[in-house]
Design a protein around this motif. Structure first.
Motif, short mmCIF file in Angstrom:
data_model
loop_
_atom_site.label_atom_id
_atom_site.label_comp_id
_atom_site.label_asym_id
_atom_site.label_seq_id
_atom_site.Cartn_x
_atom_site.Cartn_y
_atom_site.Cartn_z
N PRO A 308 7.74 -2.36 -5.85
CA PRO A 308 6.89 -2.81 -4.74
C PRO A 308 7.55 -3.85 -3.85
O PRO A 308 7.09 -4.07 -2.72
N ASP A 309 8.62 -4.47 -4.34
CA ASP A 309 9.33 -5.45 -3.53
C ASP A 309 10.42 -4.82 -2.67
O ASP A 309 11.02 -5.49 -1.84
N HIS A 310 10.70 -3.55 -2.89
CA HIS A 310 11.73 -2.85 -2.14
C HIS A 310 11.10 -1.77 -1.27
O HIS A 310 11.32 -0.58 -1.46
N VAL A 311 10.27 -2.21 -0.36
CA VAL A 311 9.58 -1.30 0.56
C VAL A 311 9.81 -1.81 1.98
O VAL A 311 9.66 -3.01 2.25
N GLY A 312 10.20 -0.91 2.85
CA GLY A 312 10.38 -1.26 4.25
C GLY A 312 9.36 -0.57 5.12
O GLY A 312 9.08 0.61 4.93
N VAL A 313 8.78 -1.31 6.05
CA VAL A 313 7.80 -0.76 6.99
C VAL A 313 8.35 -1.00 8.39
O VAL A 313 8.76 -2.12 8.74
N PHE A 314 8.36 0.05 9.20
CA PHE A 314 8.93 -0.03 10.53
C PHE A 314 7.95 0.57 11.54
O PHE A 314 7.34 1.61 11.31
N VAL A 315 7.82 -0.09 12.67
CA VAL A 315 7.10 0.45 13.83
C VAL A 315 8.17 0.79 14.86
O VAL A 315 8.78 -0.11 15.44
N GLY A 316 8.41 2.07 15.04
CA GLY A 316 9.56 2.48 15.83
C GLY A 316 10.82 2.06 15.10
O GLY A 316 11.00 2.36 13.92
N GLU A 317 11.69 1.32 15.76
CA GLU A 317 12.91 0.82 15.13
C GLU A 317 12.76 -0.62 14.67
O GLU A 317 13.70 -1.20 14.12
N GLN A 318 11.61 -1.21 14.90
CA GLN A 318 11.41 -2.63 14.58
C GLN A 318 10.80 -2.77 13.19
O GLN A 318 9.78 -2.17 12.87
N SER A 319 11.41 -3.58 12.36
CA SER A 319 10.90 -3.79 11.02
C SER A 319 9.69 -4.72 11.06
O SER A 319 9.59 -5.62 11.90
N VAL A 320 8.76 -4.46 10.14
CA VAL A 320 7.57 -5.29 9.98
C VAL A 320 7.69 -5.98 8.63
O VAL A 320 7.86 -5.32 7.60
N MET A 321 7.60 -7.28 8.62
CA MET A 321 7.80 -8.02 7.39
C MET A 321 6.54 -8.04 6.54
O MET A 321 5.41 -8.01 7.06
N HIS A 322 6.73 -8.10 5.25
CA HIS A 322 5.61 -8.19 4.31
C HIS A 322 4.91 -9.53 4.48
O HIS A 322 5.55 -10.58 4.59
N ALA A 324 1.65 -11.35 2.70
CA ALA A 324 0.56 -11.31 1.73
C ALA A 324 -0.70 -11.99 2.23
O ALA A 324 -1.78 -11.79 1.67
N THR A 325 -0.60 -12.78 3.31
CA THR A 325 -1.78 -13.47 3.85
C THR A 325 -2.62 -12.56 4.74
O THR A 325 -3.74 -12.92 5.11
N GLY A 326 -2.07 -11.41 5.12
CA GLY A 326 -2.83 -10.50 5.98
C GLY A 326 -3.02 -11.04 7.39
O GLY A 326 -4.06 -10.81 8.00
N TRP A 330 2.55 -6.63 7.11
CA TRP A 330 1.92 -5.59 6.31
C TRP A 330 1.71 -6.10 4.89
O TRP A 330 2.39 -7.01 4.43
N ASN A 331 0.76 -5.46 4.21
CA ASN A 331 0.51 -5.82 2.83
C ASN A 331 -0.17 -4.64 2.13
O ASN A 331 -0.75 -3.77 2.79
N TYR A 332 -0.09 -4.61 0.82
CA TYR A 332 -0.85 -3.63 0.05
C TYR A 332 -2.33 -4.03 0.07
O TYR A 332 -2.67 -5.21 0.11
N THR A 333 -3.19 -3.04 0.01
CA THR A 333 -4.63 -3.33 0.02
C THR A 333 -5.20 -3.52 -1.37
O THR A 333 -6.33 -3.98 -1.52
N LEU A 342 -1.49 -2.70 8.17
CA LEU A 342 -0.79 -3.50 9.16
C LEU A 342 -1.75 -4.52 9.77
O LEU A 342 -2.92 -4.22 9.99
N TYR A 343 -1.22 -5.69 10.07
CA TYR A 343 -2.04 -6.76 10.62
C TYR A 343 -1.39 -7.31 11.90
O TYR A 343 -0.19 -7.20 12.10
N GLY A 344 -2.22 -7.93 12.73
CA GLY A 344 -1.73 -8.66 13.88
C GLY A 344 -1.01 -7.79 14.88
O GLY A 344 -1.43 -6.68 15.20
#
Length: 370
Positions: A308-322, A324-326, A330-333, A342-344
């Motif tokens: 779970p610590d080795h997951v990458g989330v990208f919007v287009g080519e831009q990475s979204v950082m994990h 946990a505060t929401g 991004w965060n797991y639900t 995804l938040y914000g």
């Protein structure tokens, strides 16, 4: 832009556990006859036991410390998934006062004539992005105010995907002929029903009413506010759409909207906290705002990640950082790690960039993405 009308495709590139630098051996090159590397049928390779297949090569070269799981290459698997839809239970007031105009007189258009076309327009527009259901209150026609016959009972149309036509037909068949406004009881019945739905889709109540609750007769306002408060406490927020001109009715609707934890945002502290429905166009605007807010950036995954610590989330080519505060990222639900949210600015970017803009990459157990 109506967020609820957008359905996003997510490409999830899932890596199998345990990366190895070498290529996977072609299974077609292994002997299917049960021969050992020496060509003697039926021989047992040391370290494998009776009936195990020879992995190939010289038995003396076999590495007994090798874990079969770790010898598998990180073959990537692509999953096309859709954003998790919201479930919305419309709780519709069909009391006889809905026949009046917004000022409470016998003019036209009536509150019912304003509410029904607007509801049906938005329900049809969000058919693919939201799962709709319908509860009406009170029950019966001219049964007397706050009688047992008028008590809200069954759900008229259960929540289901692609349910807009069924819900709209039921609304068309409904008439504003009920006595009294048992709002609290209607919300309580809505909560009982929503608790029977065994999935983790986000669930909301959309209360459409014209003002003061009237049942029970002694403390109807407080009873309704408590019902909405209880609903929010178990995870079902309530949006309130109302038609009200009298001060007492505005106060009652404001109380319900705040208790439902989804009040209308307005910089004016004296502005109504419920969503306004004085005209059809105004109500359509209010409903589109609500469905846009309900349409959260939730993306179900086909499987939990190997790490779970080795997951990458990208919007287009831009990475979204994990995050946990929401707040912004991004965060797991939940602990099952089967859905991300995804938040914000990340969620806002997805809404503006359209389908195919989100990519989730599962790294191997020892393969950080960033």
């Amino acid at each position: 832009m109506l967020r609820a009308s957008l359905i996003y495709s997510v490409v999830v590139l899932a890596a199998l556990p345990g990366c190895a630098s070498g290529d996977v051996s072609d299974s077609s090159s292994s002997s299917s006859s049960g021969e050992t590397s020496s060509g003697e049928p039926g021989s047992v390779v040391p370290g494998y036991g009776d009936g195990a297949e020879d992995p190939g090569g010289v038995p003396g070269d076999f590495n007994p410390s090798a874990n079969p799981d770790e010898s598998v290459d990180c073959g990537r698997q692509n999953f096309n998934v859709e954003r998790k839809p919201a479930s919305i239970l419309l709780v519709l007031d069909r009391s006889a006062s809905m026949q009046d105009d917004p000022n409470g007189d016998e003019g036209t258009p009536s509150k019912w004539d304003i509410v029904v076309p607007a509801l049906q327009e938005v329900i049809a527009a969000t058919n693919e992005a939201a799962s709709w259901g319908l509860k009406v209150f009170p029950q019966g026609d001219r049964t007397g105010t706050c009688t047992e016959e008028s008590f809200p009972r069954d759900i008229l149309i259960p929540i289901a995907a692609n349910n807009a036509t069924t819900v709209n037909q039921a609304i068309t068949s409904t008439t504003p002929e009920g006595d009294g406004t048992p709002t609290g009881d209607a919300i309580n019945k809505a909560v009982e029903y929503l608790q029977t739905i065994q999935n983790d889709d986000p669930k909301y109540i959309l209360l459409a009413t014209d003002g003061d609750p009237s049942c029970p007769k002694s403390d109807s306002d407080e009873y309704a506010v408590q019902a909405v408060t209880n609903a929010a406490a178990v995870g079902f927020h309530t949006f309130v759409v109302g038609i009200a001109s009298q001060e007492s009715k505005v106060k009652a609707l404001n109380g319900l909207a705040v208790a439902g934890l989804e009040p209308r945002e307005d910089p004016d502290p004296l502005a109504p906290r419920f969503y306004l429905a004085a005209t059809k166009d105004q109500l359509v605007t209010s409903l589109l705002t609500i469905t846009g807010e309900i349409s959260t950036c939730l993306f179900p995954l086909s499987a939990p990640p190997p790490n779970p610590d080795h997951v990458g989330v990208f919007v287009g080519e831009q990475s979204v950082m994990h995050d946990a505060t929401g707040t912004n990222g991004w965060n797991y639900t939940g602990p099952d790690m089967m859905t991300i949210k995804l938040y914000g600015s990340a969620c806002e970017q997805v809404a503006s960039s359209g389908a195919g803009s989100v990519k989730v990459i599962f790294g191997c157990k020892d393969d950080p993405i960033y």
